[in-house]
Motif scaffolding. Structure first.
Motif, PDB file in Angstrom:
ATOM      1  N   PHE A  90       0.831  -1.210   0.000  1.00 41.98           N
ATOM      2  CA  PHE A  90       0.000   0.000   0.000  1.00 41.98           C
ATOM      3  C   PHE A  90       0.866   1.259   0.000  1.00 41.98           C
ATOM      4  N   LEU A  91       1.938   1.250   0.763  1.00 42.69           N
ATOM      5  CA  LEU A  91       2.792   2.431   0.865  1.00 42.69           C
ATOM      6  C   LEU A  91       3.657   2.631  -0.374  1.00 42.69           C
ATOM      7  N   LEU A  92       4.054   1.535  -1.036  1.00 38.44           N
ATOM      8  CA  LEU A  92       4.837   1.670  -2.261  1.00 38.44           C
ATOM      9  C   LEU A  92       4.065   2.416  -3.339  1.00 38.44           C
ATOM     10  N   GLU A  93       2.769   2.164  -3.423  1.00 37.89           N
ATOM     11  CA  GLU A  93       1.951   2.831  -4.437  1.00 37.89           C
ATOM     12  C   GLU A  93       1.783   4.325  -4.158  1.00 37.89           C
ATOM     13  N   ARG A  94       1.941   4.723  -2.893  1.00 42.63           N
ATOM     14  CA  ARG A  94       1.673   6.119  -2.528  1.00 42.63           C
ATOM     15  C   ARG A  94       2.888   6.801  -1.907  1.00 42.63           C
ATOM     16  N   ARG A  95       4.070   6.261  -2.152  1.00 41.27           N
ATOM     17  CA  ARG A  95       5.268   6.797  -1.500  1.00 41.27           C
ATOM     18  C   ARG A  95       5.566   8.226  -1.955  1.00 41.27           C
ATOM     19  N   LEU A  96       5.325   8.536  -3.232  1.00 41.68           N
ATOM     20  CA  LEU A  96       5.596   9.888  -3.717  1.00 41.68           C
ATOM     21  C   LEU A  96       4.612  10.888  -3.113  1.00 41.68           C
ATOM     22  N   THR A  97       3.335  10.479  -3.030  1.00 44.23           N
ATOM     23  CA  THR A  97       2.334  11.350  -2.408  1.00 44.23           C
ATOM     24  C   THR A  97       2.665  11.604  -0.952  1.00 44.23           C
ATOM     25  N   LEU A  98       3.050  10.542  -0.245  1.00 48.62           N
ATOM     26  CA  LEU A  98       3.410  10.688   1.160  1.00 48.62           C
ATOM     27  C   LEU A  98       4.672  11.534   1.323  1.00 48.62           C
ATOM     28  N   ALA A  99       5.642  11.347   0.444  1.00 47.01           N
ATOM     29  CA  ALA A  99       6.877  12.127   0.546  1.00 47.01           C
ATOM     30  C   ALA A  99       6.604  13.612   0.360  1.00 47.01           C
ATOM     31  N   ASP A 100       5.759  13.958  -0.612  1.00 48.30           N
ATOM     32  CA  ASP A 100       5.426  15.362  -0.828  1.00 48.30           C
ATOM     33  C   ASP A 100       4.674  15.944   0.362  1.00 48.30           C
ATOM     34  N   ALA A 101       3.713  15.175   0.904  1.00 45.22           N
ATOM     35  CA  ALA A 101       2.931  15.675   2.036  1.00 45.22           C
ATOM     36  C   ALA A 101       3.811  15.855   3.270  1.00 45.22           C
ATOM     37  N   LEU A 102       4.694  14.899   3.528  1.00 41.24           N
ATOM     38  CA  LEU A 102       5.584  15.018   4.690  1.00 41.24           C
ATOM     39  C   LEU A 102       6.559  16.171   4.518  1.00 41.24           C
ATOM     40  N   GLU A 103       7.013  16.398   3.307  1.00 41.29           N
ATOM     41  CA  GLU A 103       7.920  17.526   3.067  1.00 41.29           C
ATOM     42  C   GLU A 103       7.240  18.860   3.389  1.00 41.29           C
ATOM     43  N   LYS A 104       5.973  18.991   2.990  1.00 41.43           N
ATOM     44  CA  LYS A 104       5.247  20.228   3.291  1.00 41.43           C
ATOM     45  C   LYS A 104       5.019  20.378   4.803  1.00 41.43           C
ATOM     46  N   CYS A 105       4.723  19.260   5.480  1.00 39.34           N
ATOM     47  CA  CYS A 105       4.518  19.341   6.925  1.00 39.34           C
ATOM     48  C   CYS A 105       5.798  19.732   7.652  1.00 39.34           C
ATOM     49  N   LEU A 106       6.944  19.224   7.175  1.00 39.83           N
ATOM     50  CA  LEU A 106       8.212  19.567   7.811  1.00 39.83           C
ATOM     51  C   LEU A 106       8.628  21.006   7.508  1.00 39.83           C
ATOM     52  N   LEU A 138      16.069  18.020   4.384  1.00 39.92           N
ATOM     53  CA  LEU A 138      15.096  18.791   5.157  1.00 39.92           C
ATOM     54  C   LEU A 138      15.233  18.498   6.651  1.00 39.92           C
ATOM     55  N   LEU A 139      15.454  17.238   7.012  1.00 36.76           N
ATOM     56  CA  LEU A 139      15.657  16.898   8.421  1.00 36.76           C
ATOM     57  C   LEU A 139      16.909  17.565   8.968  1.00 36.76           C
ATOM     58  N   VAL A 140      17.978  17.543   8.189  1.00 31.69           N
ATOM     59  CA  VAL A 140      19.215  18.198   8.620  1.00 31.69           C
ATOM     60  C   VAL A 140      18.995  19.687   8.793  1.00 31.69           C
ATOM     61  N   SER A 141      18.196  20.283   7.891  1.00 29.37           N
ATOM     62  CA  SER A 141      17.921  21.717   7.983  1.00 29.37           C
ATOM     63  C   SER A 141      17.141  22.051   9.246  1.00 29.37           C
ATOM     64  N   VAL A 142      16.136  21.234   9.586  1.00 28.30           N
ATOM     65  CA  VAL A 142      15.350  21.474  10.799  1.00 28.30           C
ATOM     66  C   VAL A 142      16.215  21.326  12.043  1.00 28.30           C
ATOM     67  N   LEU A 143      17.089  20.316  12.053  1.00 30.68           N
ATOM     68  CA  LEU A 143      17.950  20.101  13.213  1.00 30.68           C
ATOM     69  C   LEU A 143      18.981  21.204  13.374  1.00 30.68           C
ATOM     70  N   SER A 144      19.389  21.801  12.266  1.00 36.40           N
ATOM     71  CA  SER A 144      20.411  22.855  12.313  1.00 36.40           C
ATOM     72  C   SER A 144      19.828  24.237  12.544  1.00 36.40           C
ATOM     73  N   ASP A 145      18.503  24.360  12.479  1.00 38.45           N
ATOM     74  CA  ASP A 145      17.852  25.664  12.621  1.00 38.45           C
ATOM     75  C   ASP A 145      17.726  26.005  14.105  1.00 38.45           C
TER      76      ASP A 145
END
Length: 489
Positions: A158-174, A212-219
């Motif tokens: 299920f997650l393989l089919e929607r990994r790009l959608t999830l990646a985009d949504a998580l990027e916006k949340c971060l 993005l994770l590195v950027s949040v941790l360094s901010d």
């Protein structure tokens, strides 16, 4: 779970049906029967247990982790010495919901697993759609429900089919989220890496969100609540599972090392005062850094030891008990990894280090909470024993009909990292997730039929006899050493 629900599920709440407490890793025997509550976007019924899709691609790990053994649970004929040894280890005898449900289904009506799977996937689709909602509260609810679902179920297809959608949504949340939303997005990212495994798809997901994770941790202006555990933990866990390039590993190690190194002074024996709001971040960064050390090439271990071993003892004087314990466990891990490379390794400041560890192992200051003192003394007794003798006390984790032996600081750190991410779903993933079974050398997933389940099941009276014998042996063992701990140390 109320009694009406328990009776419909065929559960027995008689006085002798529950095992005795086994220590810090012990979980209630009924904990795996509690399905997570999904609350966010559509307030109808919670999804049910899904059938298990095909597991992710297996990953190879260092041979030093070999040695996990599978065995059946002890029977009523265990001797007192075996029971006492078992009592000293941290055990858990919580069978998974899957195996219990399968056992019940053999004696009753077959469960419509296909319908449950479809129901769960419909719910998850709604949660994914809610990740782009304008309301921050709705997005947080969807992230929390996704976190609970991914921790409790295996859903790689299920997650393989929607990994790009999830990646985009998580990027916006971060990027655009604040506080709790960023923390939940990072937690979901770590669980996605566990679900997708070490294949190219998981590596692609990690590479897309690592900067993005590195950027949040360094901010330095980011909210400490957002940076607390989840971003540092997700960076360490994602790199551990998905990264295949050594440069990615070194980059993550450098980022995490930079976070907790700022709290260590250049010289002296005490660390600078750390604000309370940042103590959790430093602890999570140190633990994630230690996790990556377990897969770090030997050439890097020597340089890291020369650079960090003189600094880490400064964190032993921190005001945070969690940070002190994380520092002590990391020191023990560094000694273990170094002794694997060089058997006759001798640390030049061994006396001062052992003195500090011994002080924490016998600490009885009343201004600290009683529970904190107990946890600290237990941890630092094990750390001191390991630093002085080079041995790690073995812990035992029971899940279903299998047993996992945690007999090194490296395995202990890896187990703790996955348990922090999966929570109550750890036993389910140990039984069914090939990634975890490969990391801990548990072998292929066990498939048990009704006959095997019935043969392994012991009666209620036998459980009572075994628990009574274990309790008696544990009491005797603790009584002998309760007033002699200072002498032993």
């Amino acid at each position: 779970m109320n009694k009406s629900l328990a009776s419909s599920a065929g559960l027995d709440f008689s006085p002798y049906s529950l095992p005795a407490s086994r220590g810090a890793l012990t979980s209630c025997r009924l904990c795996s029967y509690r399905q997570p509550q999904f609350s966010p976007c559509t307030p109808d019924r919670s999804p049910s247990l899904s059938s298990q899709p095909s597991p992710p691609q297996r990953v190879s790990r260092p041979a030093s982790w070999a040695g996990a053994r599978s065995s059946t649970q002890a029977d009523s004929g265990s001797s007192e010495d075996e029971a006492a040894s078992e009592a000293r280890s941290t055990t858990s005898e919580c069978p998974s919901l899957l195996s219990t449900a399968a056992e019940e289904s053999f004696g009753g009506d077959a469960v419509d697993e296909q319908g449950q799977q479809e129901d769960l996937e419909e719910k998850l689709k709604e949660y994914v759609d809610c990740l782009t909602d304008k309301s921050a509260k709705t997005r947080q609810g969807a992230l929390e429900s996704l976190r609970l679902a991914l921790a409790a179920h295996l859903l790689p297809d299920f997650l393989l089919e929607r990994r790009l959608t999830l990646a985009d949504a998580l990027e916006k949340c971060l990027k655009k989220g604040k506080g709790e939303e960023q923390a939940l997005a990072a937690a979901v990212l770590g669980l996605l890496c566990i679900q997708l495994g070490p294949g190219p798809k998981g590596e692609e997901l990690f590479h897309s969100l690592q900067p993005l994770l590195v950027s949040v941790l360094s901010d330095s202006t980011a909210s400490p609540a957002a940076r607390l555990h989840q971003c540092a933990s997700a960076l360490g866990l994602g790199c551990y599972v998905a990264a295949t390039d050594v440069q990615d590993l070194v980059s993550c190690l450098t980022c995490l090392e930079g976070i907790f190194s700022r709290s260590c002074g250049v010289g002296g024996s005490t660390a600078p005062v750390v604000p309370v709001s940042l103590q959790g971040l430093l602890c999570a960064a140190l633990q994630a850094w230690a996790l990556l050390l377990t897969i770090c090439p030997s050439a890097h271990i020597s340089r890291i030891l020369d650079r960090q071993l003189p600094r880490l003892p400064q964190l032993l004087s921190s005001e945070s008990v969690n940070l002190r314990m994380a520092a002590g466990e990391t020191i023990a891990l560094l000694f273990e990894l170094t002794r694997d490379l060089e058997e006759d390794f001798v640390y030049k400041d061994m006396e001062a280090l052992c003195s500090a560890l011994r002080t924490l192992a016998t600490d009885s200051n009343k201004y600290r909470a009683k529970a904190d003192r107990r946890r600290q003394r237990s941890t630092f007794r094990a750390v001191l024993h390991s630093v002085e003798g080079g041995e790690c006390e073995e812990e035992t984790v029971r899940f279903g009909l299998e047993v996992l032996y945690v007999d090194s600081w490296a395995r202990r750190r890896v187990y703790a990292a996955f348990k922090d991410a999966l929570g109550s779903g750890m036993h389910h993933h140990l039984q069914n997730n090939e990634l975890l079974r490969d990391i801990f050398s548990l072998g292929p997933v066990l498939v048990l039929d009704a006959t095997a389940l019935k043969a392994c099941k012991i009666s209620r009276f036998e459980k009572h006899l075994y628990n009574a014998a274990a309790f008696k042996a544990r009491t005797k063992a603790r009584s002998r050493v309760r007033d002699k701990r200072a002498d032993i140390l």
